[in-house]
Design an enzyme around this catalytic site. Structure first.
Site, PDB file in Angstrom:
ATOM      1  CG  HIS A 145      40.486  43.588  38.117  1.00  0.00           C
ATOM      2  ND1 HIS A 145      39.690  42.677  39.116  1.00  0.00           N
ATOM      3  CD2 HIS A 145      41.279  44.512  38.834  1.00  0.00           C
ATOM      4  CE1 HIS A 145      40.251  43.191  40.357  1.00  0.00           C
ATOM      5  NE2 HIS A 145      41.142  44.168  40.174  1.00  0.00           N
ATOM      6  CD  GLU A 182      38.465  40.703  36.244  1.00  0.00           C
ATOM      7  OE1 GLU A 182      37.282  41.328  36.707  1.00  0.00           O
ATOM      8  OE2 GLU A 182      39.246  40.189  37.091  1.00  0.00           O
ATOM      9  NE  ARG A 219      44.087  42.004  40.256  1.00  0.00           N
ATOM     10  CZ  ARG A 219      42.994  41.262  40.632  1.00  0.00           C
ATOM     11  NH1 ARG A 219      42.217  40.471  40.108  1.00  0.00           N
ATOM     12  NH2 ARG A 219      42.648  41.895  42.163  1.00  0.00           N
ATOM     13  CG  HIS A 232      35.367  42.055  39.498  1.00  0.00           C
ATOM     14  ND1 HIS A 232      36.662  42.229  39.765  1.00  0.00           N
ATOM     15  CD2 HIS A 232      34.764  42.767  40.244  1.00  0.00           C
ATOM     16  CE1 HIS A 232      36.918  43.187  40.605  1.00  0.00           C
ATOM     17  NE2 HIS A 232      35.940  43.655  40.835  1.00  0.00           N
ATOM     18  CE1 TYR A 248      38.383  31.212  36.840  1.00  0.00           C
ATOM     19  CE2 TYR A 248      39.551  33.132  35.885  1.00  0.00           C
ATOM     20  CZ  TYR A 248      39.564  31.923  36.605  1.00  0.00           C
ATOM     21  OH  TYR A 248      40.883  31.190  36.914  1.00  0.00           O
ATOM     22  CE1 TYR A 266      40.601  37.958  46.604  1.00  0.00           C
ATOM     23  CE2 TYR A 266      41.078  35.846  45.672  1.00  0.00           C
ATOM     24  CZ  TYR A 266      40.891  37.190  45.474  1.00  0.00           C
ATOM     25  OH  TYR A 266      40.959  37.636  44.207  1.00  0.00           O
ATOM     26  CD  GLU A 325      34.923  37.836  40.840  1.00  0.00           C
ATOM     27  OE1 GLU A 325      35.420  37.692  39.865  1.00  0.00           O
ATOM     28  OE2 GLU A 325      35.660  38.590  41.725  1.00  0.00           O
TER      29      GLU A 325
END
Ligand code: BHK
Ligand code: ZN
Length: 439
Positions: free
Chosen positions: A199, A202, A257, A326, A328, A378, A400
């Site tokens: 992404h 990031e 992104r 990734h 955050y 998610y 992350e």
């Protein structure tokens, strides 16, 4: 030319007490300064002035104070107050972006005068690509650069292979001269895949990868686990996985992104590469709307950046670890994202995760949560690590990195080294486990 403007917000509900509000509304904490690239930027729909401002009936006046342009906004209900708060966030972001730019320029001067690479600063794609060649040249043969593809905007996609160059019985099929030998029956050394910056926005992820690559070669021959690792396995680092997007965040939109591909039937640009893999493609937790930031794309592997990884990993055939980095949120996750079903290696992956986040926290106290993607963050379909796991790569993880939202994607450069130091510890737990548990 830039005009410095002052944006002050009245966050009370002045309609009720018009007079007192005027004074209270101008309290110091309600006065914010912003940089507007043009006079009109404050009032034209865009980043600073969302198009729903007039719709919501927000009252504002624009006037001059000394040489500043001042916009005074008055919220008169909850909905308007929420909007004012989001304007303030936007303004906070602008301040951070200003600081980020200044830091990069300062660092660039220092690098030029000292002829050294500053791992504590963010860099452009061009600077990173230049670093790669210098790094390979100074690695005593421990590092090789391979091009695994090109982007939709025709930039090269590189990976660095870190490991001792040759071991009897093992080949590197990714080297064209070895393709033939491979078909004659050779195999690749067991290998580790880590991609960074899938992404675009990031930035801490590629920044961490540079430090990590450098750390590996510095520790080879000193640290026993790094030495054993590089003697037995190859570590493939994809430093900038989404070069077009990354470049775009430096030149046009810091918050971009996706990739920068164009597809028929829409004027919206880009696909979320972490929804474009063949893992319940198009399922829940991904969008079919080409304008969405989680657009899964027109078909599986439509993104050249994704196809490059898929082809490389499949052709290699001996990857044992696949990690996607990734930012955050400070999380360490493993499959699945597309289903609530536990992976068959759940217990082992949980155990490794626990060790990894404990080791990570031991350096600066940074706390990570861990678990399967779906329950930890998610539901999401089409992600790289779900694909890798379903390919048979058992040790599939996603980091992350810092932080948990204070700075978010605009993590200040003074956190690069601390982030890299702790991430190194977390990564090494996983890599050591993989080395000691061949399968
Ligand atoms: C990570 C790995 C696999 C599936 C989802 C995620 C979460 C990640 C994403 O793709 O939505 C969150 C993110 O970009 C912020 O880094
Ligand atoms: Zn991400």
């Amino acid at each position: 030319m830039t005009i410095e403007s002052k944006l002050s917000y009245l966050t009370g509900f002045p309609s009720a007490h018009q007079k007192t509000e005027r004074k209270e509304g101008l309290k110091k904490e309600n006065q914010k300064r912003v940089l507007a690239s043009e006079k009109n930027q404050l009032l034209s729909p865009g980043l600073l002035w969302p198009s729903n401002v007039p719709v919501l009936g927000l009252k504002y006046i624009l006037f001059s104070e000394k040489r500043d342009q001042v916009l005074r906004i008055t919220a008169s209900n909850e909905e308007q107050l929420a909007l004012v708060r989001s304007l303030q966030e936007q303004e906070h972001l602008n301040t951070l972006l200003d600081e980020e730019k200044k830091e990069m320029i300062l660092s660039r001067h220092k690098e030029r005068s000292s002829q050294t690479f500053n791992y504590a600063s963010y860099h452009t794609l061009e600077e990173i690509y230049t670093w790669m060649d210098t790094f390979v040249a100074s690695s005593s043969g421990l590092v090789n650069k391979l091009q695994i593809g090109t982007t939709s905007e025709n930039r090269p996609i590189f990976v660095l292979r870190v490991g001792i160059n040759w071991e009897l019985g093992y080949l590197h099929v990714d080297q064209p001269s070895n393709f033939q030998t491979f078909s004659a029956g050779g195999i690749n050394r067991p290998a580790i895949w880590i991609n960074f910056g899938i992404h675009a926005r990031e930035w801490i992820s590629p920044a961490t990868s540079l430090w990590f690559a450098n750390k590996l070669i510095n520790e080879y021959g000193k640290d026993t686990s790094v030495t054993s690792l590089l003697n037995t396995m190859d570590v493939y680092l994809e430093i900038v996985t989404n070069p077009d997007g990354f470049s775009f965040t430096h030149t046009n939109n810091r918050m971009w992104r996706k990739t920068r591909s164009r597809h028929a039937g829409t004027s919206c640009v880009g696909v979320d590469p972490n929804r474009n893999f063949d893992a319940n493609f198009g399922g829940p937790g991904a969008s079919g709307n080409p304008c969405s930031s989680t657009y899964y794309g027109p078909y599986v592997n439509s993104e050249k950046e994704v196809k490059a990884i898929v082809d490389f990993v499949k052709n290699h055939g001996n990857f044992k670890v696949f990690i996607d980095v990734h930012s955050y949120s400070q999380l360490l996750m493993f499959p699945y994202g597309y289903t609530a079903t536990k992976p068959k290696d759940y217990d082992e992956l949980m155990e490794i995760s626990k060790k990894s986040v404990t080791s990570l926290a031991s350096i600066h106290g940074t706390k990570y949560r861990y678990g399967p993607i779906l329950t930890t963050i998610y539901q999401s379909s089409g992600s790289s690590i779900d694909w890798a796991y379903d390919q048979g790569i058992k040790y599939a993880f996603c980091f992350e990195l810092r932080d948990t939202g204070r700075y978010g994607f605009i993590l200040p450069a003074n956190q690069i080294i601390p982030t890299a130091e702790e991430t190194y510890m977390g990564l090494m737990e996983i890599l050591n486990h993989a080395r000691q548990n061949p399968y």
